[in-house]
Design an enzyme around this catalytic site. Structure first.
Site, short mmCIF file in Angstrom:
data_model
loop_
_atom_site.label_atom_id
_atom_site.label_comp_id
_atom_site.label_asym_id
_atom_site.label_seq_id
_atom_site.Cartn_x
_atom_site.Cartn_y
_atom_site.Cartn_z
N TRP A 199 0.85 -1.19 0.00
CA TRP A 199 0.00 0.00 0.00
C TRP A 199 0.89 1.25 0.00
O TRP A 199 1.90 1.30 0.72
CB TRP A 199 -0.90 0.01 1.24
CG TRP A 199 -1.74 1.24 1.33
CD1 TRP A 199 -2.88 1.50 0.62
CD2 TRP A 199 -1.50 2.40 2.13
NE1 TRP A 199 -3.36 2.75 0.93
CE2 TRP A 199 -2.54 3.33 1.85
CE3 TRP A 199 -0.51 2.76 3.04
CZ2 TRP A 199 -2.61 4.57 2.47
CZ3 TRP A 199 -0.59 4.01 3.65
CH2 TRP A 199 -1.63 4.90 3.37
N ASP A 362 -16.79 10.85 -2.45
CA ASP A 362 -16.12 9.62 -2.01
C ASP A 362 -16.87 8.99 -0.84
O ASP A 362 -18.05 9.25 -0.60
CB ASP A 362 -14.64 9.94 -1.68
CG ASP A 362 -13.71 8.77 -1.95
OD1 ASP A 362 -13.62 7.88 -1.07
OD2 ASP A 362 -13.09 8.74 -3.02
N ASP A 363 -16.18 8.19 -0.08
CA ASP A 363 -16.72 7.39 1.02
C ASP A 363 -17.50 8.25 2.03
O ASP A 363 -17.14 9.41 2.26
CB ASP A 363 -15.51 6.74 1.73
CG ASP A 363 -15.92 5.60 2.61
OD1 ASP A 363 -17.12 5.37 2.80
OD2 ASP A 363 -15.00 4.92 3.12
N ARG A 439 -9.40 -3.54 7.79
CA ARG A 439 -10.19 -2.32 7.80
C ARG A 439 -11.62 -2.54 8.32
O ARG A 439 -12.58 -2.01 7.76
CB ARG A 439 -10.24 -1.68 6.41
CG ARG A 439 -10.30 -0.17 6.48
CD ARG A 439 -10.66 0.49 5.17
NE ARG A 439 -10.63 1.94 5.31
CZ ARG A 439 -11.18 2.80 4.51
NH1 ARG A 439 -11.82 2.39 3.44
NH2 ARG A 439 -11.12 4.09 4.72
N LYS A 472 -16.55 5.28 -8.78
CA LYS A 472 -15.24 4.80 -8.27
C LYS A 472 -15.53 3.52 -7.51
O LYS A 472 -16.15 3.55 -6.45
CB LYS A 472 -14.62 5.86 -7.36
CG LYS A 472 -13.29 5.45 -6.75
CD LYS A 472 -12.72 6.61 -5.93
CE LYS A 472 -11.48 6.21 -5.15
NZ LYS A 472 -11.04 7.28 -4.25
N ASP A 474 -14.40 0.68 -5.37
CA ASP A 474 -13.28 0.41 -4.47
C ASP A 474 -13.33 -1.02 -3.93
O ASP A 474 -14.37 -1.70 -4.01
CB ASP A 474 -13.33 1.42 -3.31
CG ASP A 474 -11.95 1.69 -2.70
OD1 ASP A 474 -11.03 0.90 -2.94
OD2 ASP A 474 -11.82 2.69 -1.98
N MET A 475 -12.24 -1.48 -3.34
CA MET A 475 -12.14 -2.84 -2.77
C MET A 475 -10.97 -2.80 -1.82
O MET A 475 -9.83 -2.90 -2.24
CB MET A 475 -11.88 -3.81 -3.92
CG MET A 475 -12.17 -5.24 -3.68
SD MET A 475 -10.96 -6.01 -2.61
CE MET A 475 -11.45 -7.68 -2.71
N ASN A 476 -11.26 -2.61 -0.52
CA ASN A 476 -10.22 -2.17 0.39
C ASN A 476 -9.53 -3.20 1.25
O ASN A 476 -8.78 -2.83 2.15
CB ASN A 476 -10.78 -1.09 1.31
CG ASN A 476 -10.62 0.28 0.69
OD1 ASN A 476 -9.53 0.64 0.30
ND2 ASN A 476 -11.70 1.02 0.57
N CYS A 520 -10.48 0.77 -8.13
CA CYS A 520 -9.69 1.22 -6.98
C CYS A 520 -9.63 0.05 -6.02
O CYS A 520 -10.57 -0.74 -5.96
CB CYS A 520 -10.40 2.42 -6.34
SG CYS A 520 -9.62 3.02 -4.83
N ASP A 542 -3.11 5.42 -3.27
CA ASP A 542 -3.57 6.41 -2.29
C ASP A 542 -2.47 7.40 -1.98
O ASP A 542 -2.72 8.44 -1.38
CB ASP A 542 -3.95 5.71 -0.98
CG ASP A 542 -5.36 5.15 -1.03
OD1 ASP A 542 -6.09 5.50 -1.97
OD2 ASP A 542 -5.71 4.36 -0.15
C1 GLA Z 1 -9.57 3.71 -0.24
C2 GLA Z 1 -9.34 4.48 -1.51
C3 GLA Z 1 -9.33 5.94 -1.22
C4 GLA Z 1 -10.64 6.34 -0.58
C5 GLA Z 1 -10.90 5.51 0.67
C6 GLA Z 1 -12.28 5.74 1.21
O1 GLA Z 1 -8.49 3.81 0.62
O2 GLA Z 1 -8.16 4.06 -2.12
O3 GLA Z 1 -9.12 6.68 -2.40
O4 GLA Z 1 -11.67 6.18 -1.50
O5 GLA Z 1 -10.77 4.12 0.40
O6 GLA Z 1 -12.55 4.97 2.31
#
Ligand code: GLA
Length: 782
Positions: A199, A362-363, A439, A472, A474-476, A520, A542
């Site tokens: 990361w 975003d989030d 997370r 966007k 995402d997949m964190n 993402c 990020d």
């Molecule tokens: C991830 C993405 C970020 C943002 C956060 C939101 O880390 O890479 O760009 O969107 O999630 O929780």
């Protein structure tokens, strides 16, 4: 073009030849992959010679006691018949038997590339751009069929391979390994170039010489991951030959390079066998993801350009293919979870006035999500933050002349969510074992049809309700504690998950063809060709620190086009490294990709507004070059990073000159542009960027009529309102001078004075040079 003569197959692209033959025993022997050969007649000289036996090795059969499979270059390899290198196909049948022996059976050559409908993403092309060879092999004893597919994309010098295994026995068998492709080279003088990290340090370049033995790059994280990207290159140690490889897959992958004691190099890539096996019932078939390879005699930059062209033409599809991508503002680093309608509208208003084209929320807009412990899975509005509704916000943004986009993370579920209360069995959790989480969130079991249907419906409703132009996705987190209530063998889970994800992406992107999707995964944890088949761009990292970004973008762009890389200008000090940097330099680096801003536009000073407005005007003017231009790494010393982009005829060139750290009493910089057209004349100048007066610190008092405390309010006030133009420097220069000698630049600041020609660069500072062709008749006027 592909030809088959006397059981020799010649796969020719514009500049390369890939040649293999069927041996007298029916095996496929690779003869050559390299610069284009004019024909495949008279290639006996390339056959591996069997003039003597090899000691302490296993010969293939009594009738051919000089054939040692271990010593020949093959197209596929199996265990049990003497080739003791890593096998590309391992199948367990009859309770642990693994010996297999595939020999040629039949082939056909087709114009274009047939679609396989396998549920996996694939490259595409028509009869004008590609040709396909399909070869069937059969086992010498059992009714197993192995089908090899080769598609050559002539113009881009790329060959795509995949392998299909069919089980025609009346028993089920277990596939333990099935590589997408295998390439055996008859030499070992290679450096392996890979893209590794974690990361915030994604795809940094590693270069190592190959030695005897096996080198593995892989992912066991469940996604293609930032640990090792599936893209890699082999560069000739003392020359310019270069092979590039990649995989159209987003899950666990393995790239294996093995140098044998006989000096051969075996290269294979595909699904990672260490986290995979597949029970294949009688009568069924299994297809691998596609592998991609390229060759050039002109060094890694050329291989990069071939991959860029291939990806832009044969991977990216839909409305956004070849289209200039919008400049976006993302509120994440401006607000994190702490926003309301007023804050967002103010950011949007500022963004529109700066010339930004897309507003991304975003989030934190859904459920009760005020931090990252809750609500994933509940894709309904947080009415406390956004009481007027997403549809109203979307309309407000559209009225300001911008597109509207939203962040989602559909593959995840929080324990604190309505969805989890209703469907605890949808989360990938092993009952009775404490879960090792990431997370605070859990992965949804996409191997289940009902989960896929739920996501497709929920996301589709959201896209319609909020009238979205952009998503966007995402997949964190990475995978752990793998379990499913489904009945298949759990070693199949990782691949079945990918098939589930691809079905969702296929159906959603087909239903919303106008929407721009950006992939993402905790930044750039899933930057691969599988995702790019559905989403034309991916968030690169990020980490938006300007210095880190030079390494991340340099690595990423070696395998992937600039038009696929999201690159944002963020605040200083940077939120990932706390490093301070110059706003202009942040832009210069972010411009080599899809530009975005991710900082609080509501807090900009007058100067920053002016600077960003100019940056956006500049980027729009040269956007086609920044996103789709021919890309070069320009050789320079270790304290600099230089990238260039140019158009087809090289009449417009942009060069980044980035300096890692300031030297005292520095040496004198020269910029060479080796790819300039020697027959053109150019005008060479730096982009008109600004220098903050704060860089002078106390020295400002040498010029100022009043005493200024460089740490005080007056200094800040002055800097917020004024800045100085960068150095005045511009030359008319012929293309050959630029390419062979270069431009000797003005001196950098060296502690001996300052004037309007002094270059103030600093640590992590940079310039963007604009180099445009000047027609003969205009030369005089310049
Ligand atoms: C991830 C993405 C970020 C943002 C956060 C939101 O880390 O890479 O760009 O969107 O999630 O929780």
């Amino acid at each position: 073009m592909i030809t088959a003569q006397n059981k020799t197959f010649h796969i020719a692209s514009d500049n390369t030849s890939y040649i293999f033959r069927v041996t007298s025993t029916g095996h496929l022997e690779n003869l050559y992959y390299g610069r284009k050969l004019r024909s495949s007649d008279n290639l006996k000289a390339l056959y591996s010679k069997r003039t003597l036996p090899v000691a302490n090795a296993v010969y293939y059969s009594e009738s051919d006691s000089n054939l040692f499979l271990e010593t020949i270059c093959q197209e596929i390899s199996t265990p049990g018949k003497g080739d003791c290198r890593e096998s590309s196909i391992v199948v367990d049948y009859n309770n642990g038997m693994e010996t297999l022996d595939f020999i040629y059976f039949e082939h056909k050559i087709l114009p274009g590339k047939p679609r396989s409908f396998s549920g996996l993403p694939e490259s595409y092309g028509d009869k004008n751009t590609c040709t396909t060879l399909i070869i069937k092999l059969k086992d010498t004893v059992l009714p197993f069929i192995l089908t090899l597919y080769y598609t050559v994309f002539e113009k881009t010098d790329v060959i795509v391979r995949k392998t299909v295994f069919s089980n025609n026995t009346d028993q089920s068998v277990t596939i333990r390994n099935m590589a997408s492709s295998q390439l055996d080279l008859p030499s070992a003088h290679w450096n392996l170039v890979s893209f590794d990290g974690t990361w915030a340090r994604e795809r940094n370049i590693t270069k190592r010489p190959l030695e005897q033995g096996i080198t593995i790059l892989d992912s066991k994280t469940g996604v293609s991951s930032s640990r090792h990207n599936p893209c890699f290159f082999l560069e000739e140690k003392d020359g310019l030959d270069c092979y590039g490889f990649n995989l159209i897959y987003s899950g666990n992958h393995r790239e294996l390079v093995e140098v044998s004691p006989f000096g051969h190099t075996r290269i294979m890539n595909g699904i990672n066998p260490s986290t995979f096996s597949w029970v294949l019932p009688s009568g069924d078939r299994f297809q691998t993801p596609e592998a991609v390879m390229t060759f050039t005699h002109d060094g890694i930059d050329k291989a990069t350009q071939q991959f860029h062209s291939f990806i832009n033409n044969h991977i990216i599809r839909g409305k956004w293919k070849h289209r200039e991508r919008p400049i976006l503002i993302n509120n994440w680093e401006a607000t994190y979870f702490d926003f309301n309608e007023n804050i967002l509208e103010e950011i949007a208003e500022n963004a529109a006035s700066l010339g930004i084209e897309l507003f991304v929320l975003d989030d934190g807009w859904f459920g009760t999500r005020n931090d990252d412990t809750t609500s994933l899975g509940d894709w309904t509005l947080n009415t406390t933050k956004l009481p007027s509704g997403l549809d109203t916000l979307s309309e407000t943004i559209h009225q300001k002349g911008m597109m509207f986009g939203l962040w989602i993370e559909p593959e995840m579920i929080s324990k604190k969510s309505i969805l989890f209360n209703e469907h605890p069995d949808w989360a990938v959790i092993i009952p009775g074992r404490e879960h090792s989480t990431g997370r605070n969130q859990f992965i949804l079991d996409l191997t289940k049809r009902e989960v896929r249907e739920y996501l497709i419906k929920t996301i589709s409703d959201l896209l319609l309700y909020a009238n979205l132009d952009y998503v966007k996705w995402d997949m964190n987190r990475i995978f752990s504690d793998i379990f499913s209530t489904h009945s298949y063998n759990l070693r199949e889970f990782n691949h079945r998950y990918m098939l589930g994800l691809y079905e969702i992406l296929e159906r959603i992107t087909n239903s919303f063809p106008k929407v721009l999707f950006e992939g993402c995964a905790a930044g750039g944890n899933r930057f691969d060709l599988g995702i790019l088949c559905y989403m034309p761009q991916i968030w690169t990292s990020d980490n938006t620190d300007v210095l880190s970004r030079t390494a991340i973008q340099k690595g990423t762009s070696t395998g992937y086009p600039l038009s696929t890389m999201g690159c944002h200008v963020s605040a200083s000090p940077n939120h990932q490294t706390l490093r301070r940097s110059d706003l202009e330099s942040r832009f210069n680096v972010a411009a080599f990709g899809i530009l975005g801003y991710e900082l609080d536009l509501n807090k900009l000073s007058i100067q920053q507004r002016k600077i960003i407005t100019n940056q956006i005007v500049f980027y729009k003017k040269f956007r086609a070059l920044f996103q789709y231009g021919l890309y070069f790494n320009i050789p320079c010393d270790e304290n600099h990073i230089r990238w260039g982009v140019t158009n087809f005829d090289r009449s417009k060139i942009l060069v980044l000159d980035f300096q890692i750290k300031t030297e005292a009493n520095p040496s004198f910089d020269i910029i060479k542009v080796p790819f300039a057209n020697p027959d053109f004349d150019y005008y060479f100048r730096p982009r008109a960027q600004k220098v903050s007066i704060r860089v002078f610190g106390d020295l400002i008092n040498i010029l100022s009529p009043v005493k200024i405390n460089s740490e005080g309010k007056l200094s800040k006030m002055l800097a917020d309102n004024y800045s100085i133009p960068c150095e005045e420097e511009g030359y008319i220069i012929s293309g050959d001078t630029l390419a062979y000698a270069g431009v000797k630049l003005n001196s950098q600041f060296r502690g001996t004075g300052y004037n309007n020609q002094t270059r103030i660069i600093g640590d992590s500072g940079s310039r963007l040079y604009v180099i445009q062709r000047v027609e003969k008749e205009n030369l005089e006027k310049k």
